[in-house]
Design an enzyme around this catalytic site. Structure first.
Site, PDB file in Angstrom:
ATOM      1  N   ILE A  56      40.072  40.514  47.956  1.00 37.20           N
ATOM      2  CA  ILE A  56      40.699  41.558  48.761  1.00 37.20           C
ATOM      3  C   ILE A  56      39.663  42.427  49.473  1.00 37.20           C
ATOM      4  O   ILE A  56      39.928  43.005  50.525  1.00 37.20           O
ATOM      5  CB  ILE A  56      41.647  42.429  47.902  1.00 37.20           C
ATOM      6  N   CYS A  80      42.144  45.805  35.755  1.00 32.03           N
ATOM      7  CA  CYS A  80      41.424  46.829  35.012  1.00 32.03           C
ATOM      8  C   CYS A  80      40.001  46.435  34.637  1.00 32.03           C
ATOM      9  O   CYS A  80      39.142  47.311  34.571  1.00 32.03           O
ATOM     10  CB  CYS A  80      42.200  47.241  33.767  1.00 32.03           C
TER      11      CYS A  80
END
Length: 452
Positions: A56, A80
């Protein structure tokens, strides 16, 4: 897209648990992205939109055919492990490089970059409970910093973003929303259209059991014979609360149901070694019809459909050696559900460090948190009645994926995708609340299911 559905994109989409829940709540996901290539077959088998495999940080937001500000929702859960809990100044010592050579942004910043690009009316960001106690390099709470960035009160790294969102942050347990699993996750809900962000405590549909009777499996009953224990008063009129199908998400439901349990979720599924094979292998056919209300929902059968004609997908577990199988058999009601309570001479691990390294799931309680590590180690997710670890389908049930949700990948990849997912039922609750309170468009469940 029907006129009644809202638009969304799903960042860090994985298998699509968040996409599924949002779809069930009345959103149409237009696009998803994830860095893991093995999620693409799963996502595309279950969702009707384009999914990009890529980093991304290197992707530009695609043209969705919408003007800036027309997209309703940007949703996603930045992974995370990549999110720094200590700040960039400490990345140097942790990763062996300095900030000059590290050109990456923290992945939640990429989420905000996409929010800035599309200027959606609302966003939904998920992360782990540990973020609540995390601090940045200036010893400031990370959650406080992120909220200020979302409100446009603080710059996001070296990005020039135009953010002006009101934000609510809440820690939610999936069990409070019908998921047969205790799973605590942090959610950021924001909007820029002047609406109040929902307080998800007001949308809880389930609660802890009040007694032992409520811990038993909840058999599906004839709706005509069910009655509500509570009544509510509206402007002087006393009305009996209408009967609810599972799941139903409404604000301030008077009578919440007891938590769904492991028994409610998976005990209709057949043994994986019907021929007595050792180690256990898999089963591909149902042997019984659904029993509990949750199982009826999970089977996702058309009305009057014959369950015997439904294929059983992904009901496969890993193999086990005889020592593990014997230890699994030892655990359960009458002894203990965790290995740490078994006599020391039978301990395979140090009990002062790994008291629950072997854990049989209690059928009368929601499961413990399903984790992605399940693809490497199933010892913490032992079947309540059988001497084996749980299957992919059982893990998916405990995460609130319906049986029609297919994982057309190798078993290890499927376990990882299930463990990484946002439970679809929890996502549906969030999507329903956002739809109702931010967009003032209550969900009509039956109509939306037909639209799918």
């Amino acid at each position: 897209m029907t006129d009644d559905r809202l638009t969304a994109i799903d960042l860090f989409c994985g298998a699509g648990g968040l996409s599924q829940g949002l779809s069930d709540a009345g959103f149409e996901t237009l696009w998803g992205i994830d860095h893991e290539k093995n999620t693409k077959p799963t996502y595309e088998a279950n969702h009707g939109c384009e999914m990009t495999v890529g980093d991304i940080r290197e992707e530009e937001p695609p043209d969705l055919g919408l003007e800036k500000g027309e997209l309703d929702l940007v949703a996603g859960g930045p992974p995370c492990p990549t999110f720094s809990l200590v700040g960039k100044s400490k990345i140097n010592s942790l990763e062996g490089r300095d900030n000059q050579s590290d050109e990456r942004h923290l992945l939640y910043e990429e989420f905000l970059r996409f929010v800035d690009h599309y200027q959606p009316k609302a966003f939904l960001m998920e992360n782990v409970e540990g973020m609540l106690s995390a601090e940045n390099e200036n010893d400031e709470p990370v959650v406080k910093t992120i909220k200020e960035q979302m409100r446009g009160e603080r710059q996001v790294a070296d990005l020039d973003l135009d953010l002006n969102y009101t934000v609510r942050v809440q820690l939610l347990d999936a069990a409070d929303f019908g998921v047969p699993q205790h799973r605590k996750r942090l959610f950021f809900i924001g909007n820029r259209i002047g609406a109040d962000n929902p307080d998800m405590v007001e949308w809880q549909s389930h609660r802890s059991p009040r007694n032992e009777e409520e811990k038993k499996i909840k058999y599906k009953q004839d709706p005509s014979k069910r009655s509500s224990e509570d009544q509510h008063t509206l402007e002087g009129f006393v009305e009996e609360e209408e009967e609810r199908e599972f799941p139903t998400f409404r604000k301030d439901i008077d009578s919440k149901e007891p938590w769904n349990t492991v028994a409610d979720a998976i005990l209709d599924l057949p043994p994986v070694s019907p021929d007595g094979n050792t180690p256990p292998t898999k089963a591909e056919e149902y042997e019984l019809g659904p029993i509990s209300e949750y199982q009826y929902w999970a089977r996702n059968l058309e009305e009057e459909a014959d369950w015997e004609d439904q294929p059983l997908l992904n009901h496969e577990c890993r193999g086990h050696n005889m020592r593990d199988l014997t230890l699994y058999k030892l655990l359960g009601e009458g002894t203990s559900y965790i290995i740490g309570d078994i006599p020391e001479e039978h301990q395979p691990y140090r009990t002062d460090i790994f008291p629950d390294k072997l854990k049989k799931q209690n059928p009368k309680e929601p499961a413990t948190t399903i984790v992605a590590h399940l693809y490497k180690d199933g010892h913490m997710f032992i079947h309540p009645n059988e001497a084996r670890s749980i299957t992919v389908r059982e893990a998916a049930r405990l995460q609130s994926f319906k049986d029609t949700f297919e994982f057309p990948v190798a078993r290890t990849h499927a376990f990882k995708q299930v463990g990484n997912a946002v439970p679809p039922l929890l996502a549906q609750a969030l999507g329903t609340a956002i739809r109702a309170e931010i967009f003032d468009r209550p969900v009509q469940e039956q109509e939306l299911q037909k639209a799918d």
